[in-house]
Scaffold this motif. Structure first.
Motif, short mmCIF file in Angstrom:
data_model
loop_
_atom_site.label_atom_id
_atom_site.label_comp_id
_atom_site.label_asym_id
_atom_site.label_seq_id
_atom_site.Cartn_x
_atom_site.Cartn_y
_atom_site.Cartn_z
N PHE A 53 -1.26 5.48 32.79
CA PHE A 53 -2.06 6.68 32.46
C PHE A 53 -1.49 7.50 31.50
O PHE A 53 -2.46 8.06 30.58
CB PHE A 53 -2.28 7.24 33.82
N ALA A 54 -0.24 7.89 31.55
CA ALA A 54 0.18 8.89 30.39
C ALA A 54 -0.18 8.33 29.35
O ALA A 54 -0.20 8.92 28.26
CB ALA A 54 1.75 9.22 30.64
N ALA A 55 0.23 6.99 28.98
CA ALA A 55 0.05 6.36 27.72
C ALA A 55 -1.51 6.54 26.94
O ALA A 55 -1.73 6.50 26.08
CB ALA A 55 0.35 4.89 27.59
N ALA A 56 -2.30 6.39 28.06
CA ALA A 56 -3.92 6.73 27.87
C ALA A 56 -4.21 8.07 27.65
O ALA A 56 -5.44 8.37 27.62
CB ALA A 56 -4.61 5.69 28.73
N GLY A 57 -3.45 9.05 27.97
CA GLY A 57 -3.72 10.28 27.83
C GLY A 57 -4.33 11.00 28.99
O GLY A 57 -4.91 11.86 29.01
N VAL A 58 -4.24 10.31 29.99
CA VAL A 58 -4.74 10.78 31.43
C VAL A 58 -3.65 11.55 32.08
O VAL A 58 -2.52 10.89 32.62
CB VAL A 58 -5.33 9.52 32.38
N THR A 59 -3.68 12.93 32.16
CA THR A 59 -2.79 13.78 32.87
C THR A 59 -3.43 14.54 33.85
O THR A 59 -2.54 15.43 34.37
CB THR A 59 -2.23 14.57 31.57
N ARG A 60 -4.47 14.47 34.25
CA ARG A 60 -5.19 15.29 35.44
C ARG A 60 -5.40 14.31 36.47
O ARG A 60 -6.27 13.48 36.31
CB ARG A 60 -6.28 15.99 34.81
N PHE A 61 -4.96 14.79 37.85
CA PHE A 61 -5.38 13.63 38.96
C PHE A 61 -6.31 14.65 39.87
O PHE A 61 -5.67 15.47 40.23
CB PHE A 61 -4.28 13.01 39.37
#
Length: 528
Positions: free
Chosen positions: A74-82
């Motif tokens: 997720f971090a590599a894809a720019g996903v930082t909010r869960f």
């Protein structure tokens, strides 16, 4: 940090009265050997499939690498909010875990349209959701998932890459989720929801958000070794025997680094013990709460402190300390002990379904709203006849409700509103405790239905209930459902009120006007 429990005065005496028998019966070692006979023949079948929590700190190790790998992806894809879509034990444990660790996790355990909309619309391009449901059929989480999938698709994002599912093997959600291409983590089916902090339900959202979940399991393992011993110094035996002696349990965060622990304890104990007209009702208190000074005789105070050895209990109190992972194991074990002492099965929840059934009935029948008993100061007032009959003012109706609290009873404040906008309502708890001289609980709806809701219906019928709702001008559709979030939360509130009323318990229902109109009048009527 090892777990420590210190009991003083009457609490120490209550524990001492039971400890010899618990040790002689080898309760602790039999519990961790998953002996389902500890709570009697009637509880044996359910207990036999609910004791997996005693080994969760070991069994859940295999989840860690997969969770951390997905976090990196997720971090590599720019996903930082869960965002966690979950109710009861599925949301309360991750909430305390992430808050204590100081990492961001948006916990969505509401069906209020404004609160759902705010969670769905913020930063969708960097958001992933964890949808947690043990049964796989929880209406709140399914509705939230639908709203997020709609938002992802509207933003041109494939939901398959943003939706993570946590459920039991074989649940309806598992098959549908795999077909949709979602990531699926399966939890141990032999662990009940309120005992699931150290399973996939607690670890997946917490680990994705950035918590050291391996360390959490390490701490839990140390505690498990300590509470499995048949010895009168076993801290879980002491705690469980002591809290079983009184109906109300005041839980105070008093110097601990754990954030919001009382909310997790509340659902664990209330849902485990509140049945057969018996049980323990936790009351989450601040160090300045009125009950600490008034000290009702049927309330046991537990302080969660930094170090119970350096700051031992005094008076008739209990002090507990330890790491968060250790505290999870300590309290889960203590509840098992208390259940045996009280004489109830801590692993079923026979009355939770009643409010769900009532809500479903209202959604299907869509009856006309019950006429208000009266309207004043921007609010509509409804309730049981004994509360609203002859009343024409907010203060009068509130006085009538308080007067109906039994001498050995409690008041429950239930707010079915957007807690981000109506946080001021929490101040009502202390004001009503001062006025009534009795324990007062506060819960956000529908979240509390999966927590203290079991005690309200299954425990001693000594409650009085203040229900607060709001008229939301901007509703939110639930894709492919015949009802909206607004109609859902209204049905949940009305359904729960009807079940409470069927148990002959007094209920006062206050509906705020649009945009919170009438909030100031309500606060003023209670704090006068």
């Amino acid at each position: 940090m090892g777990i420590k429990v210190s009991a003083a005065g009457a609490a120490s005496e209550a524990a001492a009265e039971k400890l010899g028998g618990l040790v002689a019966d080898r309760f602790a070692s039999r519990l961790f050997a998953q002996d389902a006979t500890l709570w009697g023949a009637a509880a044996e079948a359910e207990s036999a499939v609910r004791l997996g929590w005693t080994r969760a700190h070991e069994v859940s190790r295999e989840l860690v690498d997969g969770i951390l790998s997905l976090r990196d992806e997720f971090a590599a894809a720019g996903v930082t909010r869960f965002v966690l879509c979950g109710m009861g034990g599925s949301s309360l444990a991750p909430e305390v875990i992430t808050r204590t660790a100081g990492v961001e996790l948006v916990v969505l355990d509401s069906t209020d349209p404004a609160q759902v909309r705010a969670a769905v619309e913020e930063g969708v391009e960097r958001t992933a959701i964890v949808v947690s449901s043990k049964s796989g059929s929880t209406v709140e989480t399914d509705s939230q998932r639908r709203a997020f999938v709609n938002a992802f698709e509207g933003a041109g994002i494939d939901p398959a890459g943003r939706v993570v599912i946590v459920t039991d093997p074989g649940s309806p959600m598992e098959a549908a989720s795999r077909e949709a291409g979602y990531r699926v983590f399966l939890a141990d089916p032999h662990v009940g929801g309120r005992f699931s902090a150290l399973t996939a339900f607690g670890l997946v959202p917490s680990g994705l958000a950035g918590v050291d979940i391996a360390g959490l399991l390490d701490d839990a393992g140390v505690a498990a070794a300590a509470v499995a011993l048949d010895d009168e110094s076993n801290p879980a035996l002491v705690l469980g025997a002591a809290i079983a002696a009184k109906r109300f349990l005041g839980v105070v965060d008093d110097g601990t680094s754990i954030v919001g622990f009382g909310d997790w304890v509340e659902q664990l104990i209330a849902e485990s013990s509140g049945k057969d007209d018996l049980g323990i009702l936790p009351v989450v208190l601040t160090p300045s709460a009125p009950e600490i000074d008034s000290r009702p005789a049927d309330l046991q105070l537990v302080r969660v402190v930094a170090d119970a050895e350096a700051s031992p209990a005094s008076g008739d109190d209990i002090a507990v300390s330890g790491s968060l992972g250790g505290q999870f194991v300590l309290w889960e074990t203590a509840v098992a002990v208390a259940g045996a002492v009280i004489g109830i099965n801590p692993y079923d929840q026979p009355d939770v379904e009643s409010a769900k059934v009532a809500a479903r009935g209202l959604l299907e029948a869509t009856p006309e709203p019950t006429p208000a008993a009266f309207a004043v100061d921007g609010v509509e007032v409804r309730g049981t006849q004994a509360v609203v009959e002859g009343q024409s003012t907010l203060s009068g109706a509130i006085d009538a409700l308080v007067a109906l609290i039994p001498a050995d009873g409690y008041l429950s404040v239930q707010a079915y509103v957007d807690r981000n906008r109506f946080g001021a309502l929490e101040s009502l708890r202390d004001e009503l405790a001062k006025r009534s001289g009795r324990p007062v609980t506060f819960g956000w709806g529908p979240r509390f239905l999966h927590s203290t809701g079991q005690f309200h219906k299954g425990g001693p019928k000594v409650g009085a209930f203040l229900q607060i709702t709001s008229a939301e001008p901007n509703d939110l559709e639930i894709p492919e459902r015949p009802f909206t979030f607004g109609t859902l939360i209204s049905a949940q509130a009305a359904g729960d009120a009807s079940v409470l009323e069927s148990h002959a318990q007094p209920v006062l229902r206050i509906e705020l006007g649009e945009s919170g109109h009438g909030l100031a009048a309500l606060l003023g009527a209670i704090s006068r």
